[in-house]
Design a protein around this motif. Structure first.
Motif, PDB file in Angstrom:
ATOM      1  N   ARG A   1      53.762  81.904  21.743  1.00 37.95           N
ATOM      2  CA  ARG A   1      54.668  80.938  21.106  1.00 37.95           C
ATOM      3  C   ARG A   1      55.933  81.589  20.563  1.00 37.95           C
ATOM      4  O   ARG A   1      56.920  80.900  20.313  1.00 37.95           O
TER       5      ARG A   1
ATOM      6  N   VAL B   1      47.871  83.430  21.175  1.00 42.00           N
ATOM      7  CA  VAL B   1      48.648  82.182  21.072  1.00 42.00           C
ATOM      8  C   VAL B   1      49.938  82.438  20.300  1.00 42.00           C
ATOM      9  O   VAL B   1      51.018  81.989  20.696  1.00 42.00           O
TER      10      VAL B   1
ATOM     11  N   ASN C   1      42.084  84.891  20.614  1.00 43.37           N
ATOM     12  CA  ASN C   1      42.847  83.690  20.938  1.00 43.37           C
ATOM     13  C   ASN C   1      43.937  83.395  19.906  1.00 43.37           C
ATOM     14  O   ASN C   1      45.010  82.926  20.265  1.00 43.37           O
TER      15      ASN C   1
END
Length: 191
Positions: A88, A84, A80
């Motif tokens: 981003r 992420v 994760n």
């Protein structure tokens, strides 16, 4: 009038120009390419934290554009954090002007087709056309890093003529039995 079309084909841009010409308007259509170039790929990879960069390297190099999530988990642990960071990086690059809006993410998750309701991804993939672009970016990054390391070595190599002083030796301006550095004031000068 200026129209910018992002992510459209040249054929679409030509049709827009033809439509404008029918209406008697003169305009320029500038198309913005949203695909990945070596420069964009290098910027993308350099913007990633270490775990996410390793994730991307494994997809690009180890998996040749496709790698099982279990292989990634075996090396990186939980995914994760890196995923992420990968997601981003795209909006951050758009905001910084590194690539245009509409640029697709280079790495995408692959869901289990037999169990689509279960949200854990089974793999991650990169489009086959992007793999050589990102490989070239990785080569460029490795080359510039080696160049920077070599430059740093040559700079530090020229600092000392002979052996470096011992960390245990008295500092310059100190005698071996001094408690304070030797300082002399030039009292002849006017203050």
């Amino acid at each position: 009038m200026k129209i910018t079309i992002e992510g459209a084909s040249e054929e679409f841009a030509e049709k827009v120009l033809a439509l404008a010409a029918q209406q008697g308007a003169e305009l320029t259509v500038a198309t913005v390419q949203t695909g990945w170039t070596v420069d964009r790929a290098e910027r993308y990879l350099r913007s990633l934290p270490a775990g996410a960069r390793r994730f991307a390297e494994m997809v690009i190099v180890d998996g040749d554009g496709y790698i099982d999530a279990d292989q990634l988990r075996a090396v990186l642990g939980k995914l994760n954090g890196p995923t992420v960071a990968l997601s981003r990086a795209i909006p951050r690059g758009v905001k910084a002007g590194w690539w245009p809006e509409g640029t697709p993410p280079p790495i995408n998750p692959v869901s289990d087709p037999d169990n689509p309701s279960w949200r854990q991804n089974i793999a991650y993939r990169m489009d086959a056309g992007n793999v050589p672009v990102f490989r070239e970016a990785l080569v460029r990054m490795a080359t510039t890093q080696r160049g920077a390391e070599h430059e740093a070595e040559s700079v530090t190599a020229g600092v000392w003529e002979g052996d470096a002083p011992s960390a245990l030796a008295p500092a310059p301006g100190w005698g071996s039995a001094d408690d304070v550095p030797l300082v002399t004031l030039d009292e002849d000068e006017d203050r």
